[in-house]
Design a protein around this motif. Structure first.
Motif, PDB file in Angstrom:
ATOM      1  N   UNK A  27       0.745  -1.184   0.111  1.00  0.00           N
ATOM      2  CA  UNK A  27       0.074  -0.182  -0.173  1.00  0.00           C
ATOM      3  C   UNK A  27       0.915   1.348   0.104  1.00  0.00           C
ATOM      4  N   UNK A  28       0.458   2.302  -0.409  1.00  0.00           N
ATOM      5  CA  UNK A  28       1.015   3.322  -0.665  1.00  0.00           C
ATOM      6  C   UNK A  28       2.096   3.871  -1.818  1.00  0.00           C
ATOM      7  N   UNK A  29       1.990   2.943  -2.758  1.00  0.00           N
ATOM      8  CA  UNK A  29       2.935   3.063  -3.930  1.00  0.00           C
ATOM      9  C   UNK A  29       2.600   4.288  -4.880  1.00  0.00           C
ATOM     10  N   UNK A  30       1.543   4.903  -4.695  1.00  0.00           N
ATOM     11  CA  UNK A  30       1.236   6.270  -5.410  1.00  0.00           C
ATOM     12  C   UNK A  30       2.106   7.433  -4.723  1.00  0.00           C
ATOM     13  N   UNK A  31       2.544   7.070  -3.266  1.00  0.00           N
ATOM     14  CA  UNK A  31       3.768   8.090  -3.045  1.00  0.00           C
ATOM     15  C   UNK A  31       4.923   8.534  -3.695  1.00  0.00           C
ATOM     16  N   UNK A  32       5.429   7.329  -4.324  1.00  0.00           N
ATOM     17  CA  UNK A  32       6.625   7.185  -4.816  1.00  0.00           C
ATOM     18  C   UNK A  32       6.745   8.060  -6.200  1.00  0.00           C
ATOM     19  N   UNK A  33       7.355   9.092  -6.374  1.00  0.00           N
ATOM     20  CA  UNK A  33       7.437  10.035  -7.541  1.00  0.00           C
ATOM     21  C   UNK A  33       7.790   9.444  -8.814  1.00  0.00           C
ATOM     22  N   UNK A  34       7.112   9.818  -9.673  1.00  0.00           N
ATOM     23  CA  UNK A  34       7.565   9.390 -11.211  1.00  0.00           C
ATOM     24  C   UNK A  34       8.846   9.747 -11.921  1.00  0.00           C
ATOM     25  N   UNK A  35       9.390  10.932 -11.124  1.00  0.00           N
ATOM     26  CA  UNK A  35      10.417  11.563 -11.610  1.00  0.00           C
ATOM     27  C   UNK A  35      11.133  12.230 -10.438  1.00  0.00           C
ATOM     28  N   UNK A  36      12.432  12.528 -10.782  1.00  0.00           N
ATOM     29  CA  UNK A  36      13.317  13.224  -9.598  1.00  0.00           C
ATOM     30  C   UNK A  36      13.578  12.419  -8.568  1.00  0.00           C
ATOM     31  N   UNK A  37      14.497  12.898  -7.735  1.00  0.00           N
ATOM     32  CA  UNK A  37      15.279  12.359  -6.744  1.00  0.00           C
ATOM     33  C   UNK A  37      14.494  12.117  -5.503  1.00  0.00           C
ATOM     34  N   UNK A  38      14.739  11.227  -4.652  1.00  0.00           N
ATOM     35  CA  UNK A  38      13.986  10.892  -3.524  1.00  0.00           C
ATOM     36  C   UNK A  38      14.775   9.923  -2.651  1.00  0.00           C
ATOM     37  N   UNK A 102      25.773   9.033  -2.998  1.00  0.00           N
ATOM     38  CA  UNK A 102      24.514   8.965  -2.651  1.00  0.00           C
ATOM     39  C   UNK A 102      23.838  10.445  -3.337  1.00  0.00           C
ATOM     40  N   UNK A 103      24.526  11.491  -2.777  1.00  0.00           N
ATOM     41  CA  UNK A 103      24.156  13.041  -2.954  1.00  0.00           C
ATOM     42  C   UNK A 103      24.080  13.068  -4.430  1.00  0.00           C
ATOM     43  N   UNK A 104      25.245  12.742  -5.091  1.00  0.00           N
ATOM     44  CA  UNK A 104      25.193  13.123  -6.714  1.00  0.00           C
ATOM     45  C   UNK A 104      24.159  12.231  -7.359  1.00  0.00           C
ATOM     46  N   UNK A 105      23.839  11.062  -6.780  1.00  0.00           N
ATOM     47  CA  UNK A 105      22.731  10.250  -7.634  1.00  0.00           C
ATOM     48  C   UNK A 105      21.482  10.950  -7.345  1.00  0.00           C
ATOM     49  N   UNK A 106      20.972  11.483  -5.922  1.00  0.00           N
ATOM     50  CA  UNK A 106      19.916  12.145  -5.864  1.00  0.00           C
ATOM     51  C   UNK A 106      19.813  13.530  -6.516  1.00  0.00           C
ATOM     52  N   UNK A 107      20.858  14.163  -6.741  1.00  0.00           N
ATOM     53  CA  UNK A 107      20.926  15.326  -7.603  1.00  0.00           C
ATOM     54  C   UNK A 107      20.493  14.939  -9.063  1.00  0.00           C
TER      55      UNK A 107
END
Length: 246
Positions: A27-38, A102-107
């Motif tokens: 449940x809650x998969x709709x909260x995962x963004x379709x684009x952008x870092x998270x 990790x910071x580079x990947x998020x950005x």
């Protein structure tokens, strides 16, 4: 660059899960963004948690790059796969290198998976959180995705026999709403809010869990406050101090 290894590995894992007869409550998969870092941030109760956490991003057509202990990357089988899937090794004596990657990947718009308890919780309750996830979110300007897993400890966890054959265990996964820092919020305060939200999701997963112990001897995977025989948080802390690491 195209991901040539990750999708086939996911397909293989899902086939194995079907053969095992695992029953998923996600449940809650709709909260995962379709684009952008998270940052996908979960509790940690079993060795296979990262495989299950990653499933929650599939409806959004995303792949999660997990931060995992460096020894996994040295293994002759898992190492090449982990590197090919662009997961991030963490050498706890030199954590700044993993943080920078990790910071580079998020950005760069990636979703990074983090287990802020750092090690498996042998009590199956929530341990204290390290502040690294909050610091990454603040510096990269990305949201935190709190989540909880439950039932994965029955498959393979620290100090218990593996059960990787056909078992039909239920696996519960909960993803919460995106958590964003408040103006001028400190990492410690954000970490506290994050942990509280993961605790809520964990309790929700436990309340809705369809699995029951097979008998009196099968209560080892339940925490003591739920009537199980798992070590209390205090006992688990003593064990971890005596034998640190996963």
């Amino acid at each position: 660059m195209a991901d040539l290894v990750y999708p086939p590995v996911i397909g293989f894992a899902r086939t194995v899960f079907r053969l095992q007869g695992l029953r998923f409550d996600i449940r809650g998969t709709e909260h995962v963004p379709r684009e952008g870092g998270a940052l996908l941030v979960s509790n940690h109760i079993g060795y296979m948690d990262f495989m299950f956490c990653g499933l929650t991003a599939l409806p959004s057509r995303r792949l999660v790059r997990f931060m995992a202990k460096e020894s996994v990357f040295r293994h002759k089988v898992s190492g090449p796969l982990m590197r090919a899937m662009k997961h991030i090794p963490v050498d706890r004596s030199q954590g700044e290198h993993a943080y920078a990657r990790a910071l580079e990947a998020l950005r760069g718009g990636e979703i990074i998976g983090v287990f802020p308890e750092a090690t498996i919780s042998q009590s199956f309750t929530l341990k204290a959180f390290k502040s690294g996830a909050a610091r990454l979110a603040l510096e990269a300007g990305v949201p935190l995705l709190p989540m909880a897993v439950w039932g994965t400890q029955r498959l393979w966890t620290k100090g218990a026999p593996r059960s990787l054959g056909r078992n039909r265990f239920p696996i519960s996964l909960r993803v919460g709403e995106q958590l964003r820092p408040e103006p001028e919020e400190k990492p410690e305060a954000l970490t506290g809010r994050l942990r509280a939200r993961v605790q809520e999701l964990l309790e929700d997963a436990q309340r809705g869990y369809q699995g029951r112990p097979a008998g009196p001897e099968d209560r080892w995977w339940l925490p003591s406050h739920l009537g199980g025989t798992a070590p209390t948080p205090q006992e688990a802390a003593r064990r971890e101090k005596a034998a640190p690491g996963d």
